[in-house]
Write an enzyme that holds these catalytic residues in place. Structure first.
Site, PDB file in Angstrom:
ATOM      1  CB  SER A   1      -0.894  -0.032   1.059  1.00 46.74           C
ATOM      2  OG  SER A   1      -1.543   1.203   1.405  1.00 46.74           O
TER       3      SER A   1
ATOM      4  CG  HIS B   1      -4.904  -0.916   3.762  1.00 51.58           C
ATOM      5  ND1 HIS B   1      -5.162  -0.432   2.682  1.00 51.58           N
ATOM      6  CD2 HIS B   1      -3.937  -0.016   4.392  1.00 51.58           C
ATOM      7  CE1 HIS B   1      -4.370   0.705   2.359  1.00 51.58           C
ATOM      8  NE2 HIS B   1      -3.788   0.820   3.442  1.00 51.58           N
ATOM      9  CG  ASN B   2      -7.471  -1.625  -0.561  1.00 54.66           C
ATOM     10  OD1 ASN B   2      -6.398  -1.242   0.095  1.00 54.66           O
ATOM     11  ND2 ASN B   2      -7.170  -2.082  -1.882  1.00 54.66           N
TER      12      ASN B   2
ATOM     13  CE  LYS C   1      -3.173  -2.192  -0.367  1.00 60.35           C
ATOM     14  NZ  LYS C   1      -3.548  -2.417  -1.574  1.00 60.35           N
TER      15      LYS C   1
ATOM     16  CD  GLU D   1      -7.453   3.023   0.151  1.00 57.90           C
ATOM     17  OE1 GLU D   1      -6.382   2.457   0.379  1.00 57.90           O
ATOM     18  OE2 GLU D   1      -8.000   2.937  -1.125  1.00 57.90           O
TER      19      GLU D   1
HETATM   20  C1  6PG Z   1      -3.126   1.400  -1.585  1.00 63.08           C
HETATM   21  C2  6PG Z   1      -4.264   1.699  -2.056  1.00 63.08           C
HETATM   22  C3  6PG Z   1      -4.494   0.925  -3.675  1.00 63.08           C
HETATM   23  C4  6PG Z   1      -5.690   1.392  -4.550  1.00 63.08           C
HETATM   24  C5  6PG Z   1      -6.866   0.512  -4.268  1.00 63.08           C
HETATM   25  C6  6PG Z   1      -8.239   1.048  -4.052  1.00 63.08           C
HETATM   26  O1  6PG Z   1      -3.349   0.844  -0.477  1.00 63.08           O
HETATM   27  O2  6PG Z   1      -2.307   1.759  -2.209  1.00 63.08           O
HETATM   28  O3  6PG Z   1      -5.535   0.802  -1.334  1.00 63.08           O
HETATM   29  O4  6PG Z   1      -4.700  -0.407  -3.549  1.00 63.08           O
HETATM   30  O5  6PG Z   1      -6.043   2.939  -4.149  1.00 63.08           O
HETATM   31  O6  6PG Z   1      -6.775  -0.337  -5.121  1.00 63.08           O
HETATM   32  O7  6PG Z   1      -8.673   1.488  -5.291  1.00 63.08           O
HETATM   33  P1  6PG Z   1     -10.247   1.610  -5.583  1.00 63.08           P
HETATM   34  O8  6PG Z   1     -10.790   2.860  -4.988  1.00 63.08           O
HETATM   35  O9  6PG Z   1     -10.165   2.078  -7.353  1.00 63.08           O
HETATM   36  O10 6PG Z   1     -10.845   0.462  -5.283  1.00 63.08           O
END
Ligand code: 6PG
Length: 479
Positions: A136, A193-194, A190, A197
């Site tokens: 990430s 994590h997303n 991961k 996010e």
């Molecule tokens: C990271 C990000 C990266 C990307 C994701 C989310 O940790 O560097 O999470 O992996 O931004 O793929 O992307 P989307 O918003 O397009 O689902």
């Protein structure tokens, strides 16, 4: 020196296959740390691009996969930087006949963790080692220090550890990489994590919306306010990114560029997977699900525009002087509290998967390696790590000695924020889903007695009695 050592000398110590933006950045990062690097790509012009970006002579490009593999010292360590899915399988198929027992491949894309479990198990049968590695930090992180979440055989991790530790981000709590656990553990973490996010980004979007529409703040005023917040407990990379975005002016019109961006959010799937897995494991993650739904609803732009002509919001509502004076402070606290709740859900999901798949993931370590380099890096991760260090089996982060009193203190502001949003008709799906999670979790009594009674009344699904637990599941005639 033995003949074997002689043959190894001068060979590349690390390979990176796939020279897209992320692959290039990671390869340059490895080379920066003094390792001899071989890179592979079908398009040799990408090697020229890398020279222009300052690739040293110790980095060599190969357009033929056989030559790339032959250039690597043994055991070979090859980082795959290709799109998750079929491209990973295809690269593995091509690499397999070229590799020898003990060689290691690291899949650094956002792969589905069940694919990683399968791939790792299949390669183990062949004497090859496979690591599923979450990375990430975007392009910048990959180039100068990402957060790295490797899962797979411990012996493979031991072989790649010096390289990963060299290239990873560093925080006051150490280097942002650790062996997450076996097989799919790294990709699972991961993925979560997303998911976090997504929720964190949506909370910031809701914050922006509330203050923009509630208080009428301009993009610059919001950026000023967020800059103050970013000096305190709310500090995070995503808040910093928000400030940067709000400050940017469109070169043509001079307007804040953010105002010219179409309000339809895209996604690549990791947030959706997080929610799907949460349903399979029976772990509620309403904040993450709320963020996913918010993106999906946003993409129904035409429908929303048409609906806005039929369904109207509250009319004539305005803020009281007290609300005007305090809303920003309330939203600040609501944001912090909702973020704690979001992390609580994500951590709980990792814990459940770790139990299910026997990964033995350390939540304290996950908080530690997320402290720098990754997209969700934030000051909050320090108390979060400390909470899990103190009590590794903490059932829910909201119960941590250091966080429970903070949530208690912030809850009134959070509720006032929700009241304002509801009155003004501003959608705040993640703020409210997070508050409902908090309120449900802290309730000794929930109305699911009624749910159970209904189930028994229409379908004889049985229920348990509070007053006679020893009776087990019973059925009543509700007519
Ligand atoms: C990271 C990000 C990266 C990307 C994701 C989310 O940790 O560097 O999470 O992996 O931004 O793929 O992307 P989307 O918003 O397009 O689902």
């Amino acid at each position: 020196m033995t003949t074997a050592q002689g043959a190894q000398q001068g060979r590349a110590q690390f390979g990176v296959a796939g020279m897209g933006v992320m692959g290039q950045s990671l390869a340059l990062n490895v080379a920066d740390h003094g390792f001899r690097v071989a890179v592979w790509d079908r398009h040799p012009e990408r090697f020229d691009e890398m020279r222009q970006k300052g690739a040293p002579d110790s980095l060599k490009g190969y357009a033929a996969l056989e030559e790339f593999v032959a250039a690597l010292e043994r055991p070979r360590r090859i980082m795959l930087m290709v799109t998750a899915g079929a491209a990973v399988d295809s690269m593995m198929e091509r690499l397999e006949p070229l590799l020898q027992p003990g060689d290691i491949v690291l899949d650094c894309g956002n792969s589905w963790f069940q694919d990683t479990r399968k791939r790792e198990a299949e390669w183990k049968q062949k004497g090859l080692l496979f690591l599923g590695v979450g990375v990430s930090g975007g392009e910048e992180g990959a180039r100068y220090g990402p957060s790295i979440m490797p899962g797979g055989p411990a012996e493979a991790y031991a072989q790649v550890r010096p390289v990963l530790e060299a290239i990873a981000a560093k925080s006051e709590a150490g280097v942002c990489v650790t062996h997450v656990g076996p097989d799919g553990a790294g990709h699972f973490v991961k993925m979560v994590h997303n998911g976090i996010e997504y929720a964190d980004m949506q909370l910031l979007a809701e914050t922006y919306d509330l203050l923009r529409h509630g208080l009428g703040l301009s993009a610059d005023q919001l950026a000023d306010l967020f800059s103050q917040w970013n000096q305190g407990i709310a500090e995070s990379f995503l808040l910093e990114t928000t400030i940067k975005v709000l400050r940017k002016k469109d070169a043509e019109t001079g307007k804040p560029l953010v105002d010219l961006v179409l309000d339809k959010a895209g996604q690549k799937g990791t947030g959706k997977w997080t929610v799907q897995v949460s349903l399979d494991l029976g772990v509620p993650v309403p904040s993450i699900a709320g963020a996913l739904d918010a993106r999906n609803l946003s993409s129904m732009k035409d429908e929303r525009v048409a609906a806005s002509r039929v369904l109207h919001g509250p009319k004539g509502e305005s803020l009281s002087a007290d609300e005007k004076a305090n809303l920003a402070a309330w939203v600040h606290d609501a944001l912090y509290a909702a973020r704690v709740v979001t992390y609580a859900q994500g951590m709980r999901l990792i814990q459940a998967a770790s139990n299910e798949y026997k990964w033995n993931v350390s939540l304290a370590e996950m908080a530690r390696i997320w402290r720098a380099g990754c997209i969700i890096r934030a000051k909050l991760l320090t108390p979060l790590r400390e909470a899990f260090e103190k009590k590794p089996d903490l059932p829910n982060l909201m119960l941590a000695d250091s966080l429970a009193p903070v949530l208690e203190k912030m809850a009134p502001s959070w509720r006032r924020t929700m009241a304002v949003a509801t009155r003004l008709g501003i959608p705040v799906p993640v703020f409210s889903a997070s508050l409902a999670y908090f309120d449900s979790y802290r309730s000794p009594e929930l109305p699911q007695n009624l749910t159970q009674a209904q189930r028994d009344a229409f379908g004889a699904h049985t229920y348990q009695r509070r007053d006679r637990p020893e009776a087990g599941f019973v059925h009543s005639d509700w007519s």
